[in-house]
Structures are given as structure tokens and as C-alpha cells.
Design an enzyme around this catalytic site. Structure first.
Site, PDB file in Angstrom:
ATOM      1  N   LYS A  42      75.678  -9.363 -42.013  1.00 42.76           N
ATOM      2  CA  LYS A  42      74.629 -10.389 -42.124  1.00 42.76           C
ATOM      3  C   LYS A  42      73.557  -9.981 -43.141  1.00 42.76           C
ATOM      4  O   LYS A  42      73.183 -10.757 -44.007  1.00 42.76           O
ATOM      5  CB  LYS A  42      73.936 -10.625 -40.771  1.00 42.76           C
ATOM      6  CG  LYS A  42      74.855 -11.047 -39.657  1.00 42.76           C
ATOM      7  CD  LYS A  42      74.078 -11.384 -38.390  1.00 42.76           C
ATOM      8  CE  LYS A  42      73.368 -10.215 -37.755  1.00 42.76           C
ATOM      9  NZ  LYS A  42      74.267  -9.182 -37.184  1.00 42.76           N
ATOM     10  N   ARG A  91      68.067 -14.893 -31.012  1.00 44.52           N
ATOM     11  CA  ARG A  91      69.082 -14.239 -30.187  1.00 44.52           C
ATOM     12  C   ARG A  91      69.046 -14.760 -28.754  1.00 44.52           C
ATOM     13  O   ARG A  91      69.892 -14.353 -27.952  1.00 44.52           O
ATOM     14  CB  ARG A  91      68.838 -12.733 -30.166  1.00 44.52           C
ATOM     15  CG  ARG A  91      69.612 -11.939 -31.242  1.00 44.52           C
ATOM     16  CD  ARG A  91      69.056 -10.529 -31.243  1.00 44.52           C
ATOM     17  NE  ARG A  91      69.929  -9.475 -31.660  1.00 44.52           N
ATOM     18  CZ  ARG A  91      69.882  -8.905 -32.861  1.00 44.52           C
ATOM     19  NH1 ARG A  91      69.100  -9.377 -33.806  1.00 44.52           N
ATOM     20  NH2 ARG A  91      70.646  -7.858 -33.131  1.00 44.52           N
ATOM     21  N   ARG A 122      77.809   3.304 -41.470  1.00 45.61           N
ATOM     22  CA  ARG A 122      76.381   3.039 -41.672  1.00 45.61           C
ATOM     23  C   ARG A 122      75.525   4.137 -41.047  1.00 45.61           C
ATOM     24  O   ARG A 122      74.483   4.507 -41.589  1.00 45.61           O
ATOM     25  CB  ARG A 122      76.014   1.662 -41.085  1.00 45.61           C
ATOM     26  CG  ARG A 122      74.630   1.197 -41.489  1.00 45.61           C
ATOM     27  CD  ARG A 122      74.391  -0.265 -41.173  1.00 45.61           C
ATOM     28  NE  ARG A 122      74.247  -0.499 -39.749  1.00 45.61           N
ATOM     29  CZ  ARG A 122      74.087  -1.703 -39.200  1.00 45.61           C
ATOM     30  NH1 ARG A 122      74.071  -2.785 -39.979  1.00 45.61           N
ATOM     31  NH2 ARG A 122      73.961  -1.848 -37.908  1.00 45.61           N
ATOM     32  N   ARG A 177      70.488   5.128 -38.839  1.00 44.16           N
ATOM     33  CA  ARG A 177      69.844   4.287 -37.830  1.00 44.16           C
ATOM     34  C   ARG A 177      70.106   4.833 -36.441  1.00 44.16           C
ATOM     35  O   ARG A 177      71.250   5.103 -36.096  1.00 44.16           O
ATOM     36  CB  ARG A 177      70.399   2.860 -37.933  1.00 44.16           C
ATOM     37  CG  ARG A 177      69.497   1.930 -38.683  1.00 44.16           C
ATOM     38  CD  ARG A 177      70.120   0.577 -38.806  1.00 44.16           C
ATOM     39  NE  ARG A 177      70.190  -0.136 -37.535  1.00 44.16           N
ATOM     40  CZ  ARG A 177      70.472  -1.422 -37.435  1.00 44.16           C
ATOM     41  NH1 ARG A 177      70.704  -2.120 -38.525  1.00 44.16           N
ATOM     42  NH2 ARG A 177      70.525  -2.006 -36.266  1.00 44.16           N
ATOM     43  N   ARG A 211      74.997  -3.254 -27.657  1.00 44.89           N
ATOM     44  CA  ARG A 211      74.652  -4.287 -28.643  1.00 44.89           C
ATOM     45  C   ARG A 211      75.755  -5.345 -28.731  1.00 44.89           C
ATOM     46  O   ARG A 211      75.465  -6.531 -28.893  1.00 44.89           O
ATOM     47  CB  ARG A 211      74.381  -3.657 -30.020  1.00 44.89           C
ATOM     48  CG  ARG A 211      73.044  -2.909 -30.055  1.00 44.89           C
ATOM     49  CD  ARG A 211      72.980  -1.889 -31.176  1.00 44.89           C
ATOM     50  NE  ARG A 211      72.903  -2.492 -32.483  1.00 44.89           N
ATOM     51  CZ  ARG A 211      73.259  -1.858 -33.603  1.00 44.89           C
ATOM     52  NH1 ARG A 211      73.732  -0.627 -33.571  1.00 44.89           N
ATOM     53  NH2 ARG A 211      73.134  -2.476 -34.759  1.00 44.89           N
TER      54      ARG A 211
HETATM   55  P1  AMP Z   1      69.577  -5.827 -35.854  1.00 45.11           P
HETATM   56  O1  AMP Z   1      69.067  -5.093 -37.049  1.00 45.11           O
HETATM   57  O2  AMP Z   1      69.512  -7.322 -36.010  1.00 45.11           O
HETATM   58  O3  AMP Z   1      70.939  -5.353 -35.416  1.00 45.11           O
HETATM   59  O4  AMP Z   1      68.583  -5.494 -34.653  1.00 45.11           O
HETATM   60  C1  AMP Z   1      68.415  -4.163 -34.179  1.00 45.11           C
HETATM   61  C2  AMP Z   1      67.763  -4.202 -32.804  1.00 45.11           C
HETATM   62  O5  AMP Z   1      66.470  -4.808 -32.896  1.00 45.11           O
HETATM   63  C3  AMP Z   1      68.497  -5.024 -31.742  1.00 45.11           C
HETATM   64  O6  AMP Z   1      69.532  -4.282 -31.106  1.00 45.11           O
HETATM   65  C4  AMP Z   1      67.354  -5.368 -30.794  1.00 45.11           C
HETATM   66  O7  AMP Z   1      66.989  -4.256 -30.001  1.00 45.11           O
HETATM   67  C5  AMP Z   1      66.207  -5.624 -31.755  1.00 45.11           C
HETATM   68  N1  AMP Z   1      66.145  -7.043 -32.201  1.00 45.11           N
HETATM   69  C6  AMP Z   1      66.319  -7.508 -33.470  1.00 45.11           C
HETATM   70  N2  AMP Z   1      66.195  -8.840 -33.520  1.00 45.11           N
HETATM   71  C7  AMP Z   1      65.950  -9.245 -32.237  1.00 45.11           C
HETATM   72  C8  AMP Z   1      65.759 -10.516 -31.620  1.00 45.11           C
HETATM   73  N3  AMP Z   1      65.798 -11.655 -32.337  1.00 45.11           N
HETATM   74  N4  AMP Z   1      65.525 -10.545 -30.287  1.00 45.11           N
HETATM   75  C9  AMP Z   1      65.463  -9.411 -29.563  1.00 45.11           C
HETATM   76  N5  AMP Z   1      65.665  -8.188 -30.061  1.00 45.11           N
HETATM   77  C10 AMP Z   1      65.907  -8.085 -31.399  1.00 45.11           C
END
Ligand code: AMP
Length: 195
Positions: free
Chosen positions: A13, A88, A127, A133, A144
Site C-alpha cells: 500500500k 480500519r 522489510r 520496524r 496484525r
Molecule cells: P501500518 O503502517 O498501516 O501497518 O500501521 C502500523 C500500526 O499502526 C498498526 O498495526 C496499528 O497499531 C497502528 N495503526 C495504523 N493505522 C491505524 C488505524 N487507522 N487505526 C488503528 N490503528 C492504526
């Protein structure tokens, strides 16, 4: 033009959003990136979010909705935004719809990047080695992925009820994935240019 990119962790994404934002003058709004920026400056919000993110769980709707609300009126978003990793949950989707409606806007295109689970594990491992990360590990990935299956089961039907959710084969090479995305965006962009 406002777009949502759905897809499991490491579906591509962020990579695709960064390519598309440049080509179409849109702004990528990634709540994950915003949270990681808070962590890197050591803010109170970042410290609280890090514990949750490291477990692979979701941070509160209030926090992520607030972060989006802070950016939606920025000049960079004038031509539209690519929502990456947001919404989400259904309350997040409702909040986004309200925010856009108040500005005479809406979500125009919803895309779902589909990738097989074993491919995701391989990408996450790569990654983790490249970016370090702290949530890119097998335990957090499991949570996740469960979270993704759970929330996409609720949020995708929310958008499917409003219109089409375009499925993108995210297993392909980066440029081939971009081509699929552009095949959907281009007609919309041309229609807009024609007024
Ligand atoms: P991502 O980079 O989108 O994979 O997000 C990494 C982490 O950030 C996720 O596993 C959540 O803990 C948190 N996070 C990111 N976006 C959201 C969202 N829209 N709602 C809730 N938690 C989020």
C-alpha cells in the site's frame, strides 16, 4: 480524487501510494507513518501508541481520526488524498465520510490489494531487515493479520455497499501493480480533467 488503499500489512500500500501521489498530485495519508513519526520524536502520543503497535493491535479511533482531521485541510490535499491504512474500523469510516461530506467531497475509489499470506511473511521479514520496524516480527504480524481479516470483514462491506471495491493483484511486480491501479484511476482522472 480521494482514494482508499486496503490491504494486509506489507501488501504494498505504502509503495504504491508513494508512486501514485507523485503522478496524480494526491497526498498519501498513512496513519501508520504518522504514528511512527510521533514515536520517532518521542511524543506522549507516540509513546502510548508504540506499546499498542508493537503488539500489532489497533490504536484508538480517536487518535487516528484526530491525526487525519489535522491534515485533511492542508494545501497538499487540495487535489485529494490516498488513505493508506485508514479507515480500519467502521467508526473511522463514518468519521472520514463525515469529514469529507462537510467539505463537499467523498471517497471516489476504493481498492483492495490482495496478497497471499506466505508472501506477506516473506515481505515482512525482508522489510524487518531493511527498515527495522519493531512491529515487523512474526508474533506481531500474526496479530496484525488477524486484525486485518477482522476489520476488512467489516470495513470492506461498508464500502462495497456504497460502490465497487476494486481488487488489485498485489502479488505481481511493483510496476505491474501500479499499472492495475492506474487502469482504474486514469478514467476517473480524465473525467475530472474534462469537468
Ligand atoms: P501500518 O503502517 O498501516 O501497518 O500501521 C502500523 C500500526 O499502526 C498498526 O498495526 C496499528 O497499531 C497502528 N495503526 C495504523 N493505522 C491505524 C488505524 N487507522 N487505526 C488503528 N490503528 C492504526
Amino acid at each position: 480524487m480521494n482514494i482508499i488503499f486496503f490491504g494486509p500489512p506489507a501488501a504494498g500500500k505504502g509503495t504504491q501510494a508513494r508512486i501514485i501521489e507523485e503522478k496524480y498530485g494526491l497526498k498519501q495519508l498513512s496513519t501508520g507513518d504518522m504514528l511512527r513519526a510521533e514515536i520517532s520524536v518521542g511524543s506522549e502520543l507516540g509513546l502510548a501508541a508504540k506499546k499498542i503497535m508493537d503488539r500489532g493491535e489497533l490504536v484508538s479511533d480517536e487518535i487516528v481520526i484526530g491525526m487525519i482531521a489535522k491534515r485533511i485541510d492542508s494545501p497538499a490535499c487540495a487535489k485529494g488524498a490516498i488513505f493508506d491504512g485508514f479507515p480500519r474500523t467502521v467508526p473511522q469510516a463514518d468519521a472520514l465520510e463525515k469529514m469529507l461530506a462537510e467539505r463537499g467531497k467523498k471517497i471516489d475509489i476504493v481498492m483492495e490489494l490482495e496478497v497471499d499470506q506466505d508472501m506477506l511473511v516473506a515481505r515482512i521479514e525482508k522489510r524487518a531487515a531493511e527498515e527495522g520496524r519493531s512491529d515487523d516480527n512474526i508474533d506481531a504480524l500474526k496479530v496484525r493479520l488477524e486484525q486485518y481479516n477482522d476489520y476488512s470483514a467489516k470495513v470492506l462491506p461498508y464500502y462495497a455497499a456504497k460502490g465497487e471495491v476494486h481488487k488489485i493483484d498485489g502479488k505481481k511486480a511493483i510496476n505491474e501493480v501500479t499499472a492495475q491501479i492506474e487502469a482504474i484511476l486514469q478514467p476517473e482522472a480524465e473525467a475530472r480533467a474534462a469537468g
